[in-house]
Design a protein around this motif. Structure first.
Motif, PDB file in Angstrom:
ATOM      1  N   MET A  63       0.636  -1.095   0.070  1.00 44.08           N
ATOM      2  CA  MET A  63      -0.005   0.005   0.046  1.00 44.08           C
ATOM      3  C   MET A  63       0.878   1.224  -0.221  1.00 44.08           C
ATOM      4  N   TYR A  67      -3.657   3.370  -0.765  1.00 44.99           N
ATOM      5  CA  TYR A  67      -4.067   2.870  -1.699  1.00 44.99           C
ATOM      6  C   TYR A  67      -3.331   1.470  -2.048  1.00 44.99           C
ATOM      7  N   HIS A 142     -11.154  -2.671  -1.162  1.00 43.29           N
ATOM      8  CA  HIS A 142     -11.681  -1.202  -0.982  1.00 43.29           C
ATOM      9  C   HIS A 142     -11.888  -1.039   0.468  1.00 43.29           C
ATOM     10  N   GLU A 145      -8.631  -0.117   2.020  1.00 44.07           N
ATOM     11  CA  GLU A 145      -8.217   1.250   1.827  1.00 44.07           C
ATOM     12  C   GLU A 145      -9.216   2.143   2.542  1.00 44.07           C
ATOM     13  N   SER A 149      -7.903   5.169   5.754  1.00 43.07           N
ATOM     14  CA  SER A 149      -7.972   6.493   5.671  1.00 43.07           C
ATOM     15  C   SER A 149      -8.771   6.863   6.880  1.00 43.07           C
TER      16      SER A 149
END
Length: 196
Positions: A63, A67, A142, A145, A149
């Motif tokens: 990552m 991402y 997803h 990710e 965040s």
């Protein structure tokens, strides 16, 4: 490896072959271990770049900036179907042959590890996730990710991923180990002695 560290793909192959040999010896030594097999993922770094290799159904996620920029493949029949373009990569987690392996540590005969061809340059704050099948088949990339965040603290991030796994609708969740490593600093790419 600690006695003779080297940074090349050959040392990864040597380590994987050695692990395979040791498990095969254990299989022959004790009947209890005669059917023992394992998946293995090896990651090495020279503090500027990294290399990796795996056998079985482990996965490495790399990552960067929140991402997933790359991930390893595995030795499942489902992965082979993806490579042959007979299965969509998004369907691999639900395919009935996602856990049927073409090879694993402990197989008799030669194993052919999946080893990355050339080093990948590191950047500060890069994150590696080394995972077992119970993790990657129950987590959407997803979600990895998005959750990253949401949490500054990586421990909270891992806890949120574990909660997602435990909330999955699967009756039997396999081993869902994840090891997360974050790059804090990167060495300069100054010339070094060969293989150092």
């Amino acid at each position: 490896f600690m006695l003779h560290p080297r940074f090349n793909t050959e040392v990864i192959k040597e380590m994987i072959d050695y692990a395979n040999l040791k498990i095969r010896e254990k299989q022959e030594e004790t009947e209890r271990y005669s059917l023992m097999h394992a998946s293995l993922l090896v990651v090495i770094s020279n503090y500027n770049s990294f290399l990796y290799g795996n056998v079985g159904n482990t996965r490495l996620y790399h990552m960067r900036n929140g991402y997933i920029v790359s991930q390893s493949s595995d030795d499942s029949i489902a992965q082979l179907l993806v490579e042959e373009e007979a299965l969509n990569v998004n369907d691999i987690k639900f395919h009935r042959q996602r856990n049927d392996l073409l090879q694993a540590i402990g197989d008799f005969g030669k194993i052919k590890p999946n080893i990355i061809k050339s080093p990948v340059e590191l950047m500060e704050k890069d994150i590696f996730c080394l995972t077992t099948v119970g993790f990657w088949e129950n987590i959407d990339e997803h979600d990895m990710e998005n959750d990253l965040s949401r949490f500054e603290d990586k421990k909270q991030w891992l806890n949120s991923l574990e909660k997602r796994i435990l909330a999955s609708l699967r009756d039997n969740i396999e081993n869902y180990t994840i090891a997360q490593v974050e790059v804090q600093a990167v060495a300069s790419p100054e010339p070094m002695e060969k293989d150092r």
